[in-house]
Design an enzyme around this catalytic site. Structure first.
Site, PDB file in Angstrom:
ATOM      1  N   ASP A  65     -36.657 -19.689  75.882  1.00 40.26           N
ATOM      2  CA  ASP A  65     -37.371 -20.335  76.986  1.00 40.26           C
ATOM      3  C   ASP A  65     -36.342 -21.075  77.834  1.00 40.26           C
ATOM      4  O   ASP A  65     -35.904 -22.170  77.490  1.00 40.26           O
ATOM      5  CB  ASP A  65     -38.427 -21.306  76.453  1.00 40.26           C
ATOM      6  CG  ASP A  65     -39.634 -20.596  75.855  1.00 40.26           C
ATOM      7  OD1 ASP A  65     -39.449 -19.511  75.262  1.00 40.26           O
ATOM      8  OD2 ASP A  65     -40.752 -21.129  75.960  1.00 40.26           O
TER       9      ASP A  65
ATOM     10  N   LYS B 256     -42.995 -19.060  83.019  1.00 38.07           N
ATOM     11  CA  LYS B 256     -43.619 -20.166  82.296  1.00 38.07           C
ATOM     12  C   LYS B 256     -43.781 -21.346  83.242  1.00 38.07           C
ATOM     13  O   LYS B 256     -42.925 -21.596  84.091  1.00 38.07           O
ATOM     14  CB  LYS B 256     -42.744 -20.528  81.101  1.00 38.07           C
ATOM     15  CG  LYS B 256     -43.190 -21.748  80.297  1.00 38.07           C
ATOM     16  CD  LYS B 256     -42.251 -21.966  79.115  1.00 38.07           C
ATOM     17  CE  LYS B 256     -42.497 -23.298  78.426  1.00 38.07           C
ATOM     18  NZ  LYS B 256     -41.578 -23.523  77.287  1.00 38.07           N
TER      19      LYS B 256
ATOM     20  N   LYS C  89     -46.694 -17.707  80.607  1.00 40.90           N
ATOM     21  CA  LYS C  89     -46.872 -18.746  79.592  1.00 40.90           C
ATOM     22  C   LYS C  89     -47.263 -20.052  80.260  1.00 40.90           C
ATOM     23  O   LYS C  89     -46.580 -20.542  81.151  1.00 40.90           O
ATOM     24  CB  LYS C  89     -45.577 -18.937  78.787  1.00 40.90           C
ATOM     25  CG  LYS C  89     -45.694 -20.055  77.734  1.00 40.90           C
ATOM     26  CD  LYS C  89     -44.436 -20.146  76.873  1.00 40.90           C
ATOM     27  CE  LYS C  89     -44.485 -21.346  75.944  1.00 40.90           C
ATOM     28  NZ  LYS C  89     -43.273 -21.451  75.093  1.00 40.90           N
TER      29      LYS C  89
END
Length: 237
Positions: A103, A167, A195
């Site tokens: 991430d 994300k 996400k």
């Protein structure tokens, strides 16, 4: 969150929701026992992944060995302003130690400076490391700090850099909204995952994010959400 949460939701069972969750513990004071517990909870409920700081990747990988739950870690966290070479090294070390998902925080300042090529190059460099090691790359846009135009551009540059997911946020500056998730899904379509992360603390919030287009959720309230959905308690809780 938003008024959209008051609209009728498509309700899904706890097993489905569990399979979308990155069970997250990124507090700087988190200790070894808490990371082990996090991993044991993930394996028990069948969470998609645990998301931990890089220092804990090796431990998480050892605890989750043989489990369906993957190990995710952060890159360039939480500000995204590291040199690309530093992010590449961090990513390579994480993959070497067992991370299966990365991430990465986008270079937010470069995005706001309209330096598109630098942003895309930054993402592409980490995507190369991730994919060479068989890992997935998620790019954190930090939506609370972005304009509508910047959110769209961030998604487009993530796609151009070959990211697997976009994300919403780190959670440090605000959280996910259903509007942002819907926007991001509209931009990436089926070319990448979405996400939602930041402020997802209830089953209703989780359901709303999924209905808006998220196929992964980052939350530290995972166990409470499972209990709210009827999954029962984690053994020894």
């Amino acid at each position: 969150m938003s008024q959209t949460l008051t609209q009728p939701l498509q309700v899904r069972g706890w097993q489905f929701i569990a399979g979308t969750i990155d069970h997250t513990l990124l507090k700087p004071e988190a200790n070894r026992d808490q990371i082990v517990r996090l991993c044991e909870e993930a394996a028990h409920f069948g969470f998609a992944a645990v998301c931990v700081n890089p220092w804990w990747v090796g431990l998480a990988a050892s605890v989750l060995g043989g489990s369906r739950s993957k190990v995710a870690t952060t890159i360039g966290f939480p500000l995204g302003a590291n040199y690309t070479t530093v992010k590449r090294f961090e990513a390579a070390e994480a993959v070497r130690l067992g991370a299966q998902e990365l991430d990465m925080v986008m270079n937010i300042g470069a995005l706001k400076s309209r330096d598109r090529q630098s942003v895309q190059n930054d993402i592409a460099a980490i995507a190369e490391v991730a994919h060479t090691g068989g890992a997935v790359l998620k790019v954190i846009l930090e939506t609370p700090l972005l304009t509508l135009e910047e959110k769209i551009l961030g998604c487009e540059l993530s796609l151009a850099g070959k990211a697997d997911f976009v994300k919403t946020a780190t959670g440090f500056f605000g959280g996910a909204t259903v509007e942002d998730v819907s926007l991001m899904r509209g931009v990436v379509g089926d070319r990448a995952g979405v996400k939602a992360s930041g402020g997802i603390r209830s089953a209703a919030a989780a359901q709303a994010m999924i209905n808006a287009g998220a196929n992964r959720l980052g939350t530290s309230s995972s166990v409470a959400i499972m209990q709210e959905l009827g999954a029962g308690e984690f053994p020894g809780q």
